[in-house]
Design an enzyme around this catalytic site. Structure first.
Site, PDB file in Angstrom:
ATOM      1  N   TYR A 106     -10.043  -2.677  59.857  1.00  0.00           N
ATOM      2  CA  TYR A 106     -10.432  -2.760  61.259  1.00  0.00           C
ATOM      3  C   TYR A 106     -11.554  -1.800  61.649  1.00  0.00           C
ATOM      4  O   TYR A 106     -12.506  -2.206  62.306  1.00  0.00           O
ATOM      5  CB  TYR A 106      -9.231  -2.555  62.212  1.00  0.00           C
ATOM      6  N   TYR A 132      -7.104  -0.358  46.401  1.00  0.00           N
ATOM      7  CA  TYR A 132      -6.803  -1.772  46.689  1.00  0.00           C
ATOM      8  C   TYR A 132      -7.971  -2.341  47.473  1.00  0.00           C
ATOM      9  O   TYR A 132      -8.184  -1.993  48.634  1.00  0.00           O
ATOM     10  CB  TYR A 132      -5.491  -1.856  47.467  1.00  0.00           C
ATOM     11  N   LYS A 160      -6.776  -2.350  42.279  1.00  0.00           N
ATOM     12  CA  LYS A 160      -6.288  -3.715  42.446  1.00  0.00           C
ATOM     13  C   LYS A 160      -7.442  -4.495  43.058  1.00  0.00           C
ATOM     14  O   LYS A 160      -7.816  -4.276  44.212  1.00  0.00           O
ATOM     15  CB  LYS A 160      -5.055  -3.753  43.345  1.00  0.00           C
TER      16      LYS A 160
END
Length: 290
Positions: A106, A132, A160
């Site tokens: 955001y 991630y 990831k």
């Protein structure tokens, strides 16, 4: 440090509360199915709608239930560095093996902001950290040059990769040392990523077929590409079905159809449309899961 198939475990609910008994059963199901680890409080675990108390409790419960049998990579990311730091400190204190830190969402930080965010937490908490990268959820891609820079911080040990770009995944493997692990964030990308040198997957589909994806990864790690390819195509349709609506709606719906959890979500996530439920049920029936 981290190779294998790791389950991004769902957070089951019952009457608005975390269903701890169901969560224990899911963890046991994954371990019995051969997964290398459990990842609580990620996207699939509906972490945005867990209170801090629930978040911490789910991680603590997971660590206790796993009891050292496999790795626990606790989701501790936030769009507030201070909050991510607190969650990471807690995960370390209860015995998690590592933390999965999603890039801040955001607020759209710059690449320097991303670097400083992860660096701040990594230097404050002595625990292995898995980055991630999932631009579709966060609005900002962690560029490969930033990942490479972060990989030189000793306890940032893996990423990831859920960018959906095999080119990006290939480049991050090229730019980082061999001891920095690149894990797929998408089940259907596991086989091609591992062919490039990736080490495994943080998986959604292992919630329902832990044995299949675990075996695919084990074959790839041993170099048995033909056997891994066969499983890749065997479960490909099932992996695709897990994203016919926003994750984790399909996987929780599948688990409920299998009688493992209640079909319960927290708003703004809601039950799957009837039409998609029928599509999902057809796929699950084809795989003998319902």
């Amino acid at each position: 440090m981290f190779s294998g198939a790791f389950t991004a475990v769902v957070t089951p609910f019952k009457d608005g509360h975390v269903d701890e008994d169901a969560l224990r059963r899911l963890i046991r199901f994954g371990i019995d199915g051969g997964v290398s680890g459990i990842v609580p409080c990620g996207t699939t675990g509906e972490s945005p709608t867990l209170s801090h108390e629930e978040h911490n409790r789910v991680i603590e419960l997971t660590v206790k239930e796993v009891a050292g049998q496999v790795k626990v990579i606790a989701g501790t990311g936030s769009n507030s560095t201070e909050e991510a730091l607190a969650l990471t400190e807690h995960a370390k204190s209860v015995g998690a093996d590592a933390c999965l830190m999603v890039s801040p969402y955001y607020n759209k930080p710059t690449q320097e902001g991303l670097f400083q965010h992860f660096k701040t937490v990594a230097e404050a908490v002595d625990i292995p950290i898995v980055l991630y990268n999932i631009q579709g959820r966060t609005a900002v891609n962690i560029e490969n040059s930033t990942v490479a820079k972060l990989s030189r911080i000793p306890n940032i040990v893996a990423v990831k990769e859920a960018s959906g770009s095999i080119l990006q995944m290939s480049e991050v493997i090229r730019l980082t040392d061999s001891d920095f692990d690149v894990l797929s964030g998408d089940d259907q990308m596991t086989f091609p990523l591992m062919a490039l040198g990736g080490k495994g997957v943080i998986s959604v589909v292992t919630n329902i077929v832990p044995d299949k994806m675990s075996l695919l990864v084990k074959h790839m790690l041993k170099g048995d590409i033909a056997a891994a390819r066969a499983i890749h195509f065997e479960i490909y349709e099932l992996c695709q079905a897990m994203f016919i609506e926003t994750n984790p709606i399909p996987i929780k719906t599948a688990l409920s159809m299998m009688g493992m959890i209640r079909n319960e979500f927290r708003l703004p996530l809601c039950p799957m449309s009837q039409a998609n439920q029928e599509k999902l049920k057809t796929v699950l029936e084809r795989y003998g899961l319902v």
